[in-house]
Design a protein around this motif. Structure first.
Motif, PDB file in Angstrom:
ATOM      1  N   MET A  70      21.800 -14.571  -4.364  1.00 31.61           N
ATOM      2  CA  MET A  70      21.528 -13.370  -5.136  1.00 31.61           C
ATOM      3  C   MET A  70      20.887 -12.322  -4.240  1.00 31.61           C
ATOM      4  O   MET A  70      19.974 -12.626  -3.482  1.00 31.61           O
ATOM      5  CB  MET A  70      20.582 -13.717  -6.281  1.00 31.61           C
ATOM      6  N   THR A  71      21.367 -11.111  -4.325  1.00 36.58           N
ATOM      7  CA  THR A  71      20.782 -10.019  -3.553  1.00 36.58           C
ATOM      8  C   THR A  71      19.636  -9.408  -4.341  1.00 36.58           C
ATOM      9  O   THR A  71      19.811  -8.989  -5.487  1.00 36.58           O
ATOM     10  CB  THR A  71      21.830  -8.930  -3.236  1.00 36.58           C
ATOM     11  N   VAL A  72      18.480  -9.361  -3.731  1.00 36.53           N
ATOM     12  CA  VAL A  72      17.298  -8.747  -4.337  1.00 36.53           C
ATOM     13  C   VAL A  72      17.336  -7.252  -4.029  1.00 36.53           C
ATOM     14  O   VAL A  72      17.519  -6.843  -2.886  1.00 36.53           O
ATOM     15  CB  VAL A  72      16.009  -9.380  -3.771  1.00 36.53           C
ATOM     16  N   ARG A  73      17.172  -6.445  -5.070  1.00 32.16           N
ATOM     17  CA  ARG A  73      17.120  -4.995  -4.914  1.00 32.16           C
ATOM     18  C   ARG A  73      15.696  -4.521  -5.196  1.00 32.16           C
ATOM     19  O   ARG A  73      15.160  -4.761  -6.285  1.00 32.16           O
ATOM     20  CB  ARG A  73      18.118  -4.319  -5.854  1.00 32.16           C
ATOM     21  N   LEU A  74      15.106  -3.858  -4.211  1.00 34.16           N
ATOM     22  CA  LEU A  74      13.731  -3.375  -4.330  1.00 34.16           C
ATOM     23  C   LEU A  74      13.683  -1.859  -4.236  1.00 34.16           C
ATOM     24  O   LEU A  74      14.364  -1.251  -3.409  1.00 34.16           O
ATOM     25  CB  LEU A  74      12.853  -3.959  -3.224  1.00 34.16           C
ATOM     26  N   LEU A  75      12.870  -1.274  -5.085  1.00 34.72           N
ATOM     27  CA  LEU A  75      12.537   0.139  -5.017  1.00 34.72           C
ATOM     28  C   LEU A  75      11.248   0.242  -4.197  1.00 34.72           C
ATOM     29  O   LEU A  75      10.331  -0.570  -4.389  1.00 34.72           O
ATOM     30  CB  LEU A  75      12.321   0.682  -6.428  1.00 34.72           C
ATOM     31  N   ALA A  76      11.176   1.186  -3.288  1.00 31.85           N
ATOM     32  CA  ALA A  76       9.985   1.333  -2.448  1.00 31.85           C
ATOM     33  C   ALA A  76       9.569   2.794  -2.405  1.00 31.85           C
ATOM     34  O   ALA A  76      10.417   3.682  -2.291  1.00 31.85           O
ATOM     35  CB  ALA A  76      10.272   0.819  -1.035  1.00 31.85           C
ATOM     36  N   PHE A  77       8.267   3.020  -2.520  1.00 35.14           N
ATOM     37  CA  PHE A  77       7.747   4.373  -2.329  1.00 35.14           C
ATOM     38  C   PHE A  77       6.276   4.345  -1.974  1.00 35.14           C
ATOM     39  O   PHE A  77       5.578   3.370  -2.190  1.00 35.14           O
ATOM     40  CB  PHE A  77       8.003   5.285  -3.539  1.00 35.14           C
ATOM     41  N   SER A  78       5.847   5.462  -1.408  1.00 40.61           N
ATOM     42  CA  SER A  78       4.440   5.700  -1.110  1.00 40.61           C
ATOM     43  C   SER A  78       3.851   6.516  -2.249  1.00 40.61           C
ATOM     44  O   SER A  78       4.506   7.425  -2.768  1.00 40.61           O
ATOM     45  CB  SER A  78       4.308   6.479   0.200  1.00 40.61           C
ATOM     46  N   ALA A  79       2.618   6.217  -2.604  1.00 42.16           N
ATOM     47  CA  ALA A  79       1.917   6.987  -3.634  1.00 42.16           C
ATOM     48  C   ALA A  79       1.199   8.180  -3.006  1.00 42.16           C
ATOM     49  O   ALA A  79       0.166   8.626  -3.481  1.00 42.16           O
ATOM     50  CB  ALA A  79       0.937   6.105  -4.393  1.00 42.16           C
ATOM     51  N   SER A  80       1.766   8.666  -1.920  1.00 40.98           N
ATOM     52  CA  SER A  80       1.283   9.883  -1.281  1.00 40.98           C
ATOM     53  C   SER A  80       2.483  10.737  -0.926  1.00 40.98           C
ATOM     54  O   SER A  80       3.491  10.227  -0.434  1.00 40.98           O
ATOM     55  CB  SER A  80       0.496   9.566  -0.009  1.00 40.98           C
ATOM     56  N   THR A  81       2.387  12.022  -1.175  1.00 45.93           N
ATOM     57  CA  THR A  81       3.462  12.930  -0.801  1.00 45.93           C
ATOM     58  C   THR A  81       3.081  13.776   0.415  1.00 45.93           C
ATOM     59  O   THR A  81       3.887  14.612   0.842  1.00 45.93           O
ATOM     60  CB  THR A  81       3.826  13.862  -1.978  1.00 45.93           C
ATOM     61  N   ARG A  82       1.917  13.539   0.968  1.00 43.16           N
ATOM     62  CA  ARG A  82       1.502  14.276   2.170  1.00 43.16           C
ATOM     63  C   ARG A  82       2.446  13.902   3.305  1.00 43.16           C
ATOM     64  O   ARG A  82       2.681  12.724   3.579  1.00 43.16           O
ATOM     65  CB  ARG A  82       0.058  13.931   2.512  1.00 43.16           C
ATOM     66  N   ILE A  83       2.999  14.877   3.984  1.00 44.00           N
ATOM     67  CA  ILE A  83       4.019  14.646   5.004  1.00 44.00           C
ATOM     68  C   ILE A  83       3.514  13.707   6.097  1.00 44.00           C
ATOM     69  O   ILE A  83       4.234  12.811   6.534  1.00 44.00           O
ATOM     70  CB  ILE A  83       4.499  15.983   5.616  1.00 44.00           C
ATOM     71  N   ALA A  84       2.277  13.863   6.538  1.00 38.69           N
ATOM     72  CA  ALA A  84       1.740  13.031   7.618  1.00 38.69           C
ATOM     73  C   ALA A  84       0.988  11.810   7.094  1.00 38.69           C
ATOM     74  O   ALA A  84       0.205  11.197   7.817  1.00 38.69           O
ATOM     75  CB  ALA A  84       0.830  13.864   8.518  1.00 38.69           C
ATOM     76  N   SER A  85       1.233  11.434   5.856  1.00 38.95           N
ATOM     77  CA  SER A  85       0.512  10.324   5.225  1.00 38.95           C
ATOM     78  C   SER A  85       0.718   9.009   5.972  1.00 38.95           C
ATOM     79  O   SER A  85       1.839   8.656   6.351  1.00 38.95           O
ATOM     80  CB  SER A  85       1.003  10.158   3.783  1.00 38.95           C
ATOM     81  N   PHE A  86      -0.361   8.270   6.151  1.00 34.63           N
ATOM     82  CA  PHE A  86      -0.282   6.942   6.750  1.00 34.63           C
ATOM     83  C   PHE A  86       0.510   5.998   5.848  1.00 34.63           C
ATOM     84  O   PHE A  86       1.196   5.097   6.326  1.00 34.63           O
ATOM     85  CB  PHE A  86      -1.684   6.369   6.985  1.00 34.63           C
ATOM     86  N   ASN A  87       0.428   6.214   4.549  1.00 34.81           N
ATOM     87  CA  ASN A  87       1.144   5.345   3.619  1.00 34.81           C
ATOM     88  C   ASN A  87       2.640   5.628   3.587  1.00 34.81           C
ATOM     89  O   ASN A  87       3.432   4.737   3.286  1.00 34.81           O
ATOM     90  CB  ASN A  87       0.510   5.410   2.230  1.00 34.81           C
ATOM     91  N   ARG A  88       3.045   6.830   3.919  1.00 34.61           N
ATOM     92  CA  ARG A  88       4.476   7.111   4.094  1.00 34.61           C
ATOM     93  C   ARG A  88       4.997   6.333   5.300  1.00 34.61           C
ATOM     94  O   ARG A  88       6.113   5.811   5.277  1.00 34.61           O
ATOM     95  CB  ARG A  88       4.718   8.605   4.260  1.00 34.61           C
ATOM     96  N   LYS A  89       4.199   6.277   6.355  1.00 36.93           N
ATOM     97  CA  LYS A  89       4.584   5.484   7.521  1.00 36.93           C
ATOM     98  C   LYS A  89       4.609   3.994   7.171  1.00 36.93           C
ATOM     99  O   LYS A  89       5.525   3.262   7.552  1.00 36.93           O
ATOM    100  CB  LYS A  89       3.610   5.721   8.672  1.00 36.93           C
ATOM    101  N   LEU A  90       3.600   3.555   6.432  1.00 36.94           N
ATOM    102  CA  LEU A  90       3.487   2.136   6.100  1.00 36.94           C
ATOM    103  C   LEU A  90       4.622   1.676   5.189  1.00 36.94           C
ATOM    104  O   LEU A  90       5.151   0.566   5.371  1.00 36.94           O
ATOM    105  CB  LEU A  90       2.129   1.848   5.447  1.00 36.94           C
ATOM    106  N   ILE A  91       5.030   2.505   4.237  1.00 37.81           N
ATOM    107  CA  ILE A  91       6.116   2.068   3.346  1.00 37.81           C
ATOM    108  C   ILE A  91       7.423   1.956   4.117  1.00 37.81           C
ATOM    109  O   ILE A  91       8.255   1.090   3.811  1.00 37.81           O
ATOM    110  CB  ILE A  91       6.262   2.973   2.096  1.00 37.81           C
ATOM    111  N   ALA A  92       7.614   2.776   5.137  1.00 35.74           N
ATOM    112  CA  ALA A  92       8.817   2.643   5.968  1.00 35.74           C
ATOM    113  C   ALA A  92       8.809   1.303   6.700  1.00 35.74           C
ATOM    114  O   ALA A  92       9.843   0.620   6.777  1.00 35.74           O
ATOM    115  CB  ALA A  92       8.911   3.800   6.953  1.00 35.74           C
ATOM    116  N   VAL A  93       7.643   0.905   7.217  1.00 40.31           N
ATOM    117  CA  VAL A  93       7.509  -0.398   7.875  1.00 40.31           C
ATOM    118  C   VAL A  93       7.763  -1.523   6.870  1.00 40.31           C
ATOM    119  O   VAL A  93       8.484  -2.482   7.148  1.00 40.31           O
ATOM    120  CB  VAL A  93       6.118  -0.542   8.529  1.00 40.31           C
TER     121      VAL A  93
END
Length: 192
Positions: free
Chosen positions: A1-24
């Protein structure tokens, strides 16, 4: 079974550390065998939740689109900053809108209940957003998510990423991978 996950950061700041972390984290989940849809909440701008606004105008289009995103996925991978020991208002407002009744009049909670969730956080502070993870875990559980016991807080986030956005600390990277693997495993178990 293929697992489908939605992923996002709860920050919209362009330089957000959490935007970087969600990509990782999204890459770690892909490496664990999941299909990951990484979205940006900037593409789902929502007004501050207000029952009078909802009664007058109905569910905003962005909230309806998010409901469909949740409906199409088995779970959520979330990276959240910490604001004064809590998750940011963006997360609460986003999921409050998603939980509202859709055009059919059915509760939006049906798009969230029984879904799995994995939690990440990055902060310049020593705790790495750990307090926001505690609060996020409770909030997501209240909405019906099954939250993995594994979580990862990345402290000293202002020094935690290289110029390409990769984590420089092997323990933090291993922690993100542990969350991703646990999330994929739990999603598979809940779908059997």
């Amino acid at each position: 079974m293929t697992v489908r996950l939605l992923a996002f950061s709860a920050s919209t700041r362009i330089a957000s550390f959490n935007r970087k972390l969600i990509a990782v984290g999204a890459q770690a989940a892909r490496d664990a065998g999941a299909e990951v849809t990484l979205i940006d909440l900037l593409d789902y701008e929502l007004p501050l939740y207000n029952g009078d606004l909802e009664a007058r105008d109905g569910l905003p289009d962005a909230a309806a689109r998010l409901q469909q995103q949740f409906a199409a996925h088995h779970g959520l991978l979330l990276a959240t900053p910490e604001y004064n020991g809590m998750f940011p208002p963006l997360l609460k407002n986003t999921l409050d809108w998603v939980s509202r009744a859709d055009a059919s009049g059915q509760s939006g909670l049906r798009f969230l209940e029984g879904k799995v969730a994995g939690l990440l956080s990055a902060s310049p502070g020593a705790l790495g957003g750990l307090r926001s993870l505690i609060a996020s875990r409770q909030y997501l559980s209240n909405l019906g998510f099954l939250v993995t016991p594994q979580q990862q807080a990345v402290g000293g986030a202002h020094q935690a990423f290289d110029e390409g956005g990769a984590l420089t600390d092997t323990r933090s990277q291993a922690g993100v991978e542990k969350v991703a693997h646990a999330l994929v495993r739990l999603a598979r178990q809940t779908q059997e």
